[in-house]
Motif scaffolding. Structure first.
Motif, PDB file in Angstrom:
ATOM      1  N   UNK A 207       0.834  -1.210   0.000  1.00 32.16           N
ATOM      2  CA  UNK A 207       0.000   0.000   0.000  1.00 32.16           C
ATOM      3  C   UNK A 207       0.866   1.256   0.000  1.00 32.16           C
ATOM      4  N   UNK A 208       1.963   1.229   0.750  1.00 30.86           N
ATOM      5  CA  UNK A 208       2.863   2.377   0.768  1.00 30.86           C
ATOM      6  C   UNK A 208       3.533   2.560  -0.596  1.00 30.86           C
ATOM      7  N   UNK A 209       3.919   1.453  -1.224  1.00 24.02           N
ATOM      8  CA  UNK A 209       4.521   1.519  -2.564  1.00 24.02           C
ATOM      9  C   UNK A 209       3.538   2.108  -3.568  1.00 24.02           C
ATOM     10  N   UNK A 210       2.278   1.697  -3.499  1.00 27.88           N
ATOM     11  CA  UNK A 210       1.248   2.222  -4.393  1.00 27.88           C
ATOM     12  C   UNK A 210       1.056   3.716  -4.161  1.00 27.88           C
ATOM     13  N   UNK A 211       0.979   4.111  -2.897  1.00 29.54           N
ATOM     14  CA  UNK A 211       0.802   5.517  -2.545  1.00 29.54           C
ATOM     15  C   UNK A 211       1.933   6.366  -3.129  1.00 29.54           C
ATOM     16  N   UNK A 212       3.158   5.897  -2.971  1.00 27.52           N
ATOM     17  CA  UNK A 212       4.328   6.605  -3.479  1.00 27.52           C
ATOM     18  C   UNK A 212       4.325   6.661  -4.997  1.00 27.52           C
ATOM     19  N   UNK A 213       4.030   5.527  -5.634  1.00 25.78           N
ATOM     20  CA  UNK A 213       4.046   5.451  -7.094  1.00 25.78           C
ATOM     21  C   UNK A 213       2.994   6.366  -7.714  1.00 25.78           C
ATOM     22  N   UNK A 214       1.768   6.329  -7.199  1.00 27.12           N
ATOM     23  CA  UNK A 214       0.704   7.167  -7.757  1.00 27.12           C
ATOM     24  C   UNK A 214       1.011   8.655  -7.567  1.00 27.12           C
ATOM     25  N   UNK A 215       1.664   8.996  -6.463  1.00 31.43           N
ATOM     26  CA  UNK A 215       1.996  10.386  -6.218  1.00 31.43           C
ATOM     27  C   UNK A 215       3.131  10.895  -7.088  1.00 31.43           C
ATOM     28  N   UNK A 216       4.175  10.081  -7.236  1.00 30.74           N
ATOM     29  CA  UNK A 216       5.343  10.552  -7.983  1.00 30.74           C
ATOM     30  C   UNK A 216       5.141  10.493  -9.490  1.00 30.74           C
ATOM     31  N   UNK A 217       4.434   9.477  -9.984  1.00 33.31           N
ATOM     32  CA  UNK A 217       4.267   9.346 -11.431  1.00 33.31           C
ATOM     33  C   UNK A 217       3.065  10.111 -11.962  1.00 33.31           C
ATOM     34  N   UNK A 218       2.011  10.230 -11.152  1.00 34.68           N
ATOM     35  CA  UNK A 218       0.756  10.786 -11.672  1.00 34.68           C
ATOM     36  C   UNK A 218       0.212  11.960 -10.873  1.00 34.68           C
ATOM     37  N   UNK A 219       0.962  12.435  -9.901  1.00 35.68           N
ATOM     38  CA  UNK A 219       0.555  13.644  -9.184  1.00 35.68           C
ATOM     39  C   UNK A 219      -0.576  13.473  -8.207  1.00 35.68           C
ATOM     40  N   UNK A 220      -0.920  12.230  -7.851  1.00 35.30           N
ATOM     41  CA  UNK A 220      -1.949  12.050  -6.825  1.00 35.30           C
ATOM     42  C   UNK A 220      -1.411  12.522  -5.475  1.00 35.30           C
ATOM     43  N   UNK A 221      -2.274  13.031  -4.595  1.00 27.27           N
ATOM     44  CA  UNK A 221      -1.793  13.468  -3.276  1.00 27.27           C
ATOM     45  C   UNK A 221      -1.282  12.291  -2.453  1.00 27.27           C
ATOM     46  N   UNK A 222      -0.154  12.491  -1.789  1.00 22.41           N
ATOM     47  CA  UNK A 222       0.388  11.463  -0.906  1.00 22.41           C
ATOM     48  C   UNK A 222      -0.493  11.321   0.336  1.00 22.41           C
ATOM     49  N   UNK A 223      -0.458  10.143   0.932  1.00 24.28           N
ATOM     50  CA  UNK A 223      -1.097   9.959   2.229  1.00 24.28           C
ATOM     51  C   UNK A 223      -0.392  10.843   3.262  1.00 24.28           C
ATOM     52  N   UNK A 224      -1.060  11.087   4.372  1.00 23.94           N
ATOM     53  CA  UNK A 224      -0.481  11.949   5.411  1.00 23.94           C
ATOM     54  C   UNK A 224       0.840  11.391   5.949  1.00 23.94           C
ATOM     55  N   UNK A 225       0.951  10.090   6.234  1.00 21.76           N
ATOM     56  CA  UNK A 225       2.241   9.589   6.724  1.00 21.76           C
ATOM     57  C   UNK A 225       3.384   9.823   5.742  1.00 21.76           C
ATOM     58  N   UNK A 226       3.127   9.665   4.443  1.00 20.96           N
ATOM     59  CA  UNK A 226       4.179   9.882   3.457  1.00 20.96           C
ATOM     60  C   UNK A 226       4.512  11.372   3.347  1.00 20.96           C
ATOM     61  N   UNK A 227       3.509  12.224   3.404  1.00 14.77           N
ATOM     62  CA  UNK A 227       3.756  13.671   3.420  1.00 14.77           C
ATOM     63  C   UNK A 227       4.631  14.052   4.604  1.00 14.77           C
ATOM     64  N   UNK A 228       4.269  13.516   5.779  1.00 13.64           N
ATOM     65  CA  UNK A 228       5.016  13.843   6.997  1.00 13.64           C
ATOM     66  C   UNK A 228       6.454  13.358   6.918  1.00 13.64           C
ATOM     67  N   UNK A 229       6.648  12.157   6.370  1.00 15.09           N
ATOM     68  CA  UNK A 229       7.995  11.595   6.284  1.00 15.09           C
ATOM     69  C   UNK A 229       8.882  12.429   5.361  1.00 15.09           C
TER      70      UNK A 229
END
Length: 252
Positions: A207-229
């Motif tokens: 799930x974390x890999x998906x969150x990161x991939x969708x955000x970096x490749x397609x501009x989707x907003x990161x989850x709060x934990x990833x934003x914070x990190x």
């Protein structure tokens, strides 16, 4: 007695998982694990081990036209200065450009493949790097440290189990600290009490890999934990705990 020459082989991309080439909006290259030293052919099991992640990422990015490919290395080993998997990763990025044109690329590696993803992250086609339980060499004052300057301008996520006995998590923490000085867009998550294969928290890591991939490749907003990190200064953003159940509330 003459020493037997190392066989010359070619790297290749596994069959793409995702839409037809005309609809490709981004590519993830999956870099499997390997060995420190070996000129044998890679085991089919190493490629098979990352295919579930390749399929999971492709499903999550289907609407954006994501294609995933597993990279099949020429040789099983890293092999010192030859850095064979890193060279194969760079070839694979070139091949993506040849096949699909100017699309964003994420290098996602496991173990030795994680080191290859980090080492090859400076390729012009690469937008982001995901290193899962990366195998890194022990510090040696006689050798230069693992390079990090090539990661400037890329978003980088490292994930490591605290009980990993095959790839020392402390080494990835040290590398992340050096990388953060060259590039603020670096973060690292720790999976507490889990090992090299993330057997206990595989769904959270995916799930974390998906969150990161969708955000970096397609501009989707990161989850709060990833934003914070990403925003947190060292060492907080480099020892971010991955919460049990992560991803269940993301709706992806």
């Amino acid at each position: 007695m003459q020493q037997q020459a190392t066989p010359v082989r070619a790297a290749r991309l596994g069959k793409g998982v995702g839409p037809v080439p005309g609809a490709v909006g981004g590519v993830v290259l999956l870099l499997p694990g390997g060995e420190e030293t070996s000129t044998r052919r890679p085991s089919p099991l190493t490629a098979a081990a990352v295919r579930p992640l390749a399929r999971g990422l492709a499903r999550s990015g289907r609407a954006e036209g994501l294609v995933t490919h597993v990279v099949h290395y020429r040789y099983r080993g890293w092999n010192g200065a030859q850095a064979e998997p890193a060279r194969d990763a760079e070839w694979a990025a070139d091949e993506v450009v040849r096949r699909y044109g100017d699309v964003p690329v994420c290098l996602a590696g496991v173990g030795i493949g994680g080191r290859a993803a980090l080492r090859s992250g400076g390729h012009p086609a690469v937008d982001s790097v995901l290193a899962l339980a990366p195998w890194l060499p022990q510090d040696d004052v006689a050798l230069p440290p693992e390079p990090v300057k090539q990661l400037a301008g890329r978003r980088v996520l490292i994930v490591h189990g605290t009980d990993d006995r095959r790839a020392d998590p402390e080494l990835s923490f040290r590398l992340a600290g050096r990388a953060k000085k060259a590039n603020r867009d670096v973060c690292r998550f720790e999976v507490h009490s889990d090992g090299h294969r993330f057997a206990q928290h595989r769904s959270e890591v995916t799930a974390l890999a998906v969150d990161f991939m969708l955000g970096t490749l397609f501009g989707r907003p990161f989850s709060r934990p990833l934003q914070d990190a990403l925003a947190a200064p060292p060492p907080l953003g480099l020892r971010m705990p991955l919460a049990s159940g992560f991803g269940q509330s993301l709706g992806r």
